[in-house]
Every structure is written in structure tokens, then in C-alpha cells.
Design an enzyme around this catalytic site. Structure first.
Site, PDB file in Angstrom:
ATOM      1  N   HIS A  46      -1.525 -53.436  23.730  1.00  7.50           N
ATOM      2  CA  HIS A  46      -0.260 -52.731  23.584  1.00  7.50           C
ATOM      3  C   HIS A  46       0.097 -52.585  22.113  1.00  7.50           C
ATOM      4  CE1 HIS A  46       2.112 -56.382  22.546  1.00  7.50           C
ATOM      5  NE2 HIS A  46       1.085 -56.961  23.144  1.00  7.50           N
TER       6      HIS A  46
ATOM      7  N   ASP B 272       9.964 -56.588  19.738  1.00  6.70           N
ATOM      8  CA  ASP B 272       9.934 -57.434  20.939  1.00  6.70           C
ATOM      9  C   ASP B 272       8.515 -57.916  21.182  1.00  6.70           C
ATOM     10  OD1 ASP B 272      12.559 -57.213  21.522  1.00  6.70           O
ATOM     11  OD2 ASP B 272      12.321 -55.699  23.095  1.00  6.70           O
ATOM     12  N   LEU B 273       8.294 -59.206  21.066  1.00  3.44           N
ATOM     13  CA  LEU B 273       6.957 -59.771  21.229  1.00  3.44           C
ATOM     14  C   LEU B 273       6.380 -59.441  22.612  1.00  3.44           C
ATOM     15  CD1 LEU B 273       4.880 -61.552  19.781  1.00  3.44           C
ATOM     16  CD2 LEU B 273       5.899 -63.503  20.959  1.00  3.44           C
ATOM     17  N   ASP B 274       5.143 -58.940  22.642  1.00  5.15           N
ATOM     18  CA  ASP B 274       4.424 -58.654  23.888  1.00  5.15           C
ATOM     19  C   ASP B 274       5.111 -57.637  24.771  1.00  5.15           C
ATOM     20  OD1 ASP B 274       2.432 -60.359  23.202  1.00  5.15           O
ATOM     21  OD2 ASP B 274       3.019 -61.959  24.565  1.00  5.15           O
ATOM     22  N   GLU B 275       6.019 -56.855  24.215  1.00  5.47           N
ATOM     23  CA  GLU B 275       6.758 -55.951  25.082  1.00  5.47           C
ATOM     24  C   GLU B 275       6.585 -54.490  24.671  1.00  5.47           C
ATOM     25  OE1 GLU B 275       8.411 -56.614  27.803  1.00  5.47           O
ATOM     26  OE2 GLU B 275       8.208 -58.777  27.714  1.00  5.47           O
TER      27      GLU B 275
END
Lengths: 286, 286, 286, 286
Positions: free
Chosen positions: A223, A228-231
Site C-alpha cells: 500500500h 495513518d500507519l498501514d492505512e
């Protein structure tokens, strides 16, 4: 007299959807003596945006081609990019200790299967220096043990990105969190890989959690990095089947395979201008 | 004089792991003139439990076989079950309006591909009555519009389960929540199916959320129902690839396919005594 | 005054590749006040043919739309077709005794997931009459025990296809071979499904051969029927993993699942005008 | 006094199926104070052979363990093997010019994910010498341009295999054919990888054939080498989906990925004693 050489162009376009876009663009291409060899388009019902990716063979110089395109791109307020198919995208890879993703990127890049050029690998540990060296890629170690270290490293990144004209930063299992500021600055240009499970697990040691819950599928998501971490917007996902008898270590090993495969695929698509952003989603023209 | 007919038995065993189990059980089988045709075993490092599933051909009567097994099962404090391979498990199916899971179960059951017998389908809507009727299965409609309705329905379920000796309750897109009490009472005997995404989404309208996030894989999880909604031990999971251009409705349709396939697989494994519980995990001997 | 209703059109085009096609077609669409909502195109390096599929929203009447298209289609000698998105394609299904493919087609068609209309199911056995009846589809039994029977049946097919304006004939495990003459007459309009293995097996009883060789994957291929049996252009293929312990019967059952899934997918794509022919290959715009 | 260290053993057994085998073997293990931690068994209906793979933890010396097993293995005329779990299998890799399979084997072996030790890589071209060197593996080039060359090379192989106690020869895209004599001599100890398509294609340039036929799946098969080229018992197979727009070169690249993945999996299973031969089939205990 010899005829001028054909160039194979890739043109990407994003704008508000409206009638006449395809006609106008194809008219400009015709005026540039271009032949469309590959075309994808998509209109997002969510955002009303129009997305297009074209591959065009043409013998005219870049400037002439751009001059045909300019009136159209201006009339429709297009974000657009004209590139040469197969041009190697300048890519900086950040790593920590795990080499599975880096090995896959380097091997395929050298094998000519991945149109990227890697001017450097940087890590917060020295473990993968030797692997980079084998592929003749400079390696820099930047230990991060304080906020000052992180700030210094991000400044080094900014300098390097500017000097080397880096187009893509790949977090190939780089286990540090980049600052919100840095993420925003390079939005849409940093790709990360992380493991994914059905159902998802929060918190530390997700493979242990997945094991204890007895999941039957483990996977990975590549991604874009946002604040926003991992989002960030998802580019690619894959899963692999596991069994009750697979140990935690085996889950980790299986997870690594799916991570490297998924990351490499996402990098390939990016380098081939196949990834466009539609709000929180990606449009993948593959 | 004809030789007595061979019976094909399936024997499942769960107990604390300790030396000598296999030797003891195989000795009992030998004493019953049994021939082991299929065997699976697993020792859980997490719980220290030993799991075994055997298929055994033997011509001795059930009582004789059990008499050979009894001393062993007692010595090792085994949970055990002896059944006949292919015996049809009595299964009650609960539905609402969506027929994709029910259709798959009924078609395969009639085609002889699923060793279950379905004495009734019950729904909180009448929509699927006609489908049940085509397969000659009685259908009961139980509208649930109040707590009293739910209580009355669960009492009807208890009665039916007892009278018909129901062994498995399948929630084939039954959109009602069973009471915590009921779930506990029939723990390990109720299988549910629900959609699953990478990453997971909480709250209403998950397909809409999945679409807006641009997920590339959608899937389904079949699991045992526990008092914790959607959190019981996982039996089977599958995913299917989707694209940015798939509409929300197409995601729903793809999701239905993977749901029915996954649920049917879980029911088959249960009916074949291939699913054993190891705490919050399942052991699947397939 | 109300505005005229929008129609959602699907336009497919095949012609020799040459500059200006996209510009010309998009100009005609613009003249019809059309908005392109989905577009695929492909140029075959093998045959030099250009393929395009467009979905277009427009409020003009069909005749007006066609009048805009005609000069373009004539100039470029295009094979083209203009249809309405979602229109149900008239489909005749031929069967023998196995119901897995027919069940899948009928269930999905009724569930609104497959844009086809089935005016009749015809079989050389009566076994599946009841299933057709449940879905209110007329069933005809045509026993084939001689060449005369086959000729009579194919004449019945010709009559039925003409009278009912059948657009697609699906061989849903129809175990008879149609005559070379019939296959040629309806080339590109008959879809068949057959099992496929890695590696392929010739001759009778392929599941037995696959079992004896210990293949790890079994699959199915949906293809257009040509005079060469099982050799027509491939539309879709799928495989499923099997194990050494899977019996021949289990292979058959697994094979049936992958057959019905693959056939239904191929029929959906055909019905949505997503399948175009490029010599011995198909172009699938999905 | 410290207790003796536990060894983790793997025991494989093949014999004619008959009652009492499991009881006898588990008795011998019990007598060796062994604890069975993993067990697989299978009886082939085709050949009447019984196959078993056990992992056993025990603290007794090898000789003592073998002495318990010997009477049983003799009574039932068993082919059997006792090994230590995780022992690195001595593996010789033969290559030509393509490095994708070799890279995967070397990377995973060094990462500790593949229990093999590679004393040498030998090739009929020098191209992959540098890759072997990076992993500190000696490389030998043996050009094959005559029958005499081939004979000399096979003699070198025989010597090397004997001297280095090589247990497995992996043909990692080794594009030469080994002599029938050599194949027979090392039957069950040579693993090859080759591409596989649905349907299969004979003759030269299979990717070109697959492209021209428009296949939707391409794959790879890892198999034991027998005197019949490409016809030995199958160990593992995988496929990947392709599209009409994938060029021949892209098919080759996709094919390479599935080849390396499939070969590595087959080598892992062999090295873990998970592959047993049942006539023309393999039994895979994974």
C-alpha cells in the site's frame, strides 16, 4: 533517408469525468502520428474522476507530442504524465534486517524483469549490506536510536531524493515509522508492505495471534504510505493457505514469501505507471 | 457360510498427549480385526492435547469394537467418538432471505456429495420456502420481531433438535443473532458463515467499506458459533480477487460465491468428523 | 418536460488496426451525446486486429446512435455490435445426466446474477427434467441412439434456434458430439466445458488417468466449439489442488465444482459481450 | 546429573499393507521412549502399499532406536529410513543460463528456510558462476557439445556424487538431457522442473504455442526424472492466471516465477522426507 525511430510512450491522465475526453485525447494522439497500442480507462462512481492510461507508438519528438496534448490537458484540467515505456524508475529501498523483499527486488531488477534502478539501499542495521554489495548497489547504514537520529535520517533522505531524483521509496520490511511530515511530503511515492490476516489482528506479534486463532489464510498488503500507519490506499494483496500444523515459524516463512511477491508486484505496477490514486482507493491498470 | 460384512468406521480421539497412545489404540484396533485405512494425528504445542482421526475397516459388531477400545479410552481419559463412514449427519439449516448457501447445501446433499440429511429448513422469512420444497425438505417460517419471538423460536429449536436428534445447526446466511445462552448450549455444533476482508472492517455495510477502501481480495470465513459473535474457532476460509472496477453489487455477488463454497466445505468436514477443537483453534484432518 | 431516459449501451468493435479508430469512434459517441463509462481495447500483434468494447450512457434513440456510428464503421470496415447492457441473452442449454453445471446456470440466472434467459433445456436423457421444471424452464428429451436421431435432433435445434432467436447454445456436460456441419454453422455461438489436467490426458477415463499419474491439480476449460473437438478458442480456465489421498470419485466431485464455476463464468462474459475472437484466441474484456 | 538430550527423528516406512503395522511400529517407538510428534500414513488402493512418516522425539542413541525397529521392519519387509529432523540434505544443483530457480534455492538455503547443503553448482554455461560465488558455493562449468562431453560430465557427476555423498540432484533449468542410463542409476534422486500448460503442448517453443492458443493458465510441474523425459512421478504443480494481453515475454517471466516456487517446494518436501514413491505416483506427507 531513414525514417525516425518509433518511441513507445505511456500517457496517464486523471481529470473530472465529462463528455469528449477520449475524443479530444485521441485527436491529439492522431495529430502526433501516434498509434494507441494499449488503453485502459475507468470512471469512478465514487469521486466522479476519469482515469486513463495509454501506450502510444509515435516517431515525433517529445516536444511535438506535448504540444499536441497541451490544449487538451488544459481544457479538461487534467493531471497528466508522459513517459517512455520501460524507462527505469529511480527507486530508493529502505530495509532493516529481513532480506526476503530486498532479495526479490534486486534479483528481478538485475534480471530485467522490473523496470527500476536502485541508486542505494539504506538500512537501520548493517545486515543487508553484503546483499546490496553483491548486486553492486551502494548501502548506507543509518542507526535510529533517538528522535534526533530519525530527523537526521529523514533529512538525509530528502537530500538523497532531491539529488538523485528518486521517484519511489520502497519500504522493504523497514521496521521504523517515518514521521507524519515526511509521509505527507512524499504521499503517493512511498510503498510499504505489511502482513495481513483474515480476520485482522491488532497489536504486537500478529503471527502469534494468527496461530493462536487458527487462521487458515495469511497474506500481505502492499500500500501507499500515508500519515495513518498501514492505512494508505491498497495496491496489491495476496494470501496463502496455512494449516493447524504449521508452526509459528512456518507461518513467518510463508508470510515472507507472500510479502516479497506482493511488494514486487506493487513496485512493478508503479514503475509501469499502472497505479493511479482515486481518493482512498487505487485504480490498477494491469 | 458368508463372511460378515466389513464396516468402515471413523474413530476420533482427543486426550492429553503422552507416550503410548498410538500403540494402545492400534492394539485395540488389531484386537477388533480392524485395518486402518486412513489416519491423521496432531499434537498441539499450545494445549498439549493429542488429536487423532482414524478410518478403520472391520467386520466385528460395534459392541465388540467398543469393548476393545474402552480400556484404552479410559486409561488415557480420552474424549472419543466411533461412527460409520458416510453416515448422514442430521443437519438443521437456518436461513433468512439469501438462497446461495442453502442452494449449494441442498444441491450437493441430493447429489450425494455431502453426507448430511436435512430434516428441516427454518427461516425468519418465507422467501426460501419454495427452494426447500423443491428438494422435498419441510420449511418452517419463524418471524422474529421481538425478544419473545426469539425466545419462542429458540425453544422450538431446542425441541426440534431433541426430537430429531439434530447433530449440526448451519446458519446459512441466517441474519439473526442467537442468544448467548443458546450458543453456549450448542457450542461446537453450530456453524456460521460470514464475509471476510483484508483488512477487516467493523460495523455495517462491510462491502461498501471494502469497496471504498479498494480492497483487492474478498473472502469468507466459516466458523463455530460461540457466545462471542463472529469470533468462534475458524473452520475454513477462502478469498477471491476483485478489481477497482467491480461495483459494490459485483462484490456482493462474488462474496456470495465464496460464502457458499466455504460453508459447504466446512459442513462436509464436520459431517466427516474431520473437525476437532483445540481451544480457540480447530484441527482439520482433511 | 422530463428528460429522456438514459440507456446504458455496450458497443463492441473489431477491425484492422490503423490510426484514428479511437478518435473516430469517440467522435461518433460524442455526437450521440454519449458518455463512455467503461472501455477496453486491445491490438493483437498476432493478427493485427483491433478490438474494442465500450459501455456508453446516452439518451438518444438507437436509430440516432447507429446513424452516428455508421460512417465510422463503414470507413474502417468494422465488425460491430450495439446492445443494451444487461439485456438477457437467449440461451439454450443442452445436457445429459450430470446436473452440476445446469444447476449453477439456473440458480444464478434466477438470482439475477447471470444475464441470460433460458427458453429451454434439452437433453439426451430425462434425468434433469425435474430440475428444469423447478425453475419453470421447458425440458425436451431427445434420445440419440442412431445417426438419424442425431440428424433429427440437430434439425430440431436449428428450428428452435431460429424460432426462439437463440443467441447462445451451452453444452452443460452434454455428452454427445455435435456434427461438424452444425458446429461450423454456429461457430462462436456454442460454448462447451471440459475437464483439464496438468499434464493433459488423451483417451477415455481421464480422471482415472489423472489419479494413476498422481496429478496435483485438476481443472476445467470453457471454450467455443469448433469442428475440432475440444480444440476451440479458450474462454476461461480454472484449477483446484488435489492430493494423493483423493479417490477417483473425489477427483470427479472436485472436477464438477470447477467445471460449473468455469462454465458459468464463460457464459456470463459471453452474455455481457466481453468475449471477442482473435483467430484461435479469445480476447476477454473483463 | 543431566538428562540426555532429545533428538527429533523422522522415520519413513513403506511396505505391503497388512494388519498390525501401526501397532508394531508404535510399540518399537514406545520401547525407545519415543514420543510421536507428527504422523502421516496412507494406504494405496492402487498398489496395496502402506506408507508412513513419523516424527519422534527420543533421547536414546540411534543404535538403540534402530535395534527396537529392526525386528518390526524385518517382520513386515519394510523399506525404511531413520533420519534427524532438519538435517541438511546434500544437494547438487545443475543449471544452464537461467538463474531464477538457482537464486531461489540459494537464497532460501542461506536464509535457513530450506534444509539443504549445496556443495557445488555445475552448469553447461558459465553465466551463473557469479551467483554461486556470492553464496560461496563452488561452481563448475562443463560444456556439452558432443556425446563424449556428456559422457565425461556424467562420469564427473558420478564421482562427485560418490565422493560428496550427494543425496539429491536438482535440475534447476538444466537444459541438457541426462542419459537414460544415468537417470535409471539415480532414479528417485533427481528432481526436474518444467513448465506446464492447460492443455499441454508438445514440441518446441511451448510459450509461443500457449500464447497463440490463448491459454488462461500457465504453470509448472516438479517431478522425479525417469528415463522417460518429463514423464516421471509428479511432486508438485502450480499455475498462475494470464491474460490475452500478456506478451510471450511476459508469459516467460510469469512462468519463471511459478517454476522457481514449485521447484523449491518440491526440494523442501524431499529434504524433509515428505516424498514417497507409489509406483508412478508420489505420496506427499505435508
Amino acid at each position: 533517408m531513414t525514417s525516425p525511430a518509433l518511441t513507445h510512450w505511456v500517457l496517464t491522465i486523471v481529470c473530472e469525468d465529462q463528455p469528449g475526453i477520449v475524443h479530444a485525447i485521441s485527436g491529439a494522439i492522431l495529430a502526433a502520428n501516434g498509434n494507441i497500442t494499449e488503453a485502459h480507462q475507468y470512471t469512478s462512481h465514487d469521486t466522479g474522476r476519469f482515469f486513463m492510461r495509454l501506450q502510444v507508438e509515435s516517431a515525433v519528438p517529445r516536444e511535438f507530442f506535448e504540444n499536441q496534448l497541451l490544449p487538451v490537458t488544459q481544457r479538461y484540467s487534467m493531471d497528466w504524465n508522459l513517459d517512455v515505456v520501460g524507462r527505469k524508475v529511480k527507486t530508493l529501498v529502505l530495509v532493516s534486517k529481513s532480506g526476503h523483499c530486498l532479495n526479490d527486488l534486486l534479483f528481478r531488477q538485475r534480471a530485467g524483469q522490473l523496470p527500476i534502478e536502485i541508486p542505494a539501499v539504506m538500512g537501520n542495521h548493517s545486515d543487508l549490506g553484503e546483499m546490496a554489495q553483491f548486486y553492486s548497489v551502494p548501502f548506507e547504514e543509518h542507526k535510529i536510536s533517538s528522535d534526533a537520529d530519525k530527523k537526521a535520517f529523514e533529512d538525509r533522505l530528502r537530500t538523497f531524493i532531491a539529488e538523485e531524483k528518486i521517484e519511489l521509496v520502497v519500504l522493504a520490511r523497514y521496521m521504523q515509522i517515518l514521521s507524519e511530515e515526511f509521509c505527507k511530503e512524499f504521499e503517493g511515492r512511498i510503498i510499504n508492505i505489511h502482513h495481513s490476516f483474515l480476520p485482522g489482528f491488532k497489536g504486537a506479534n500478529p503471527y502469534a495471534q494468527a496461530h493462536s486463532r487458527g487462521v487458515k489464510l495469511i497474506g500481505a498488503t502492499a500500500h501507499f504510505v500515508t500519515a495513518d500507519l498501514d492505512e494508505g490506499p491498497i495496491i496489491e494483496q495476496n494470501v496463502v493457505r496455512v494449516e493447524h500444523s504449521d508452526s509459528k515459524n512456518r507461518l513467518v516463512s510463508i508470510g515472507q514469501d507472500v510479502e516479497s511477491k506482493t511488494l514486487t508486484q506493487a513496485v512493478r505496477w508503479f514503475a509501469e505507471s499502472r497505479v493511479l490514486l482515486d481518493g482512498a482507493r487505487t485504480v490498477i491498470f494491469n
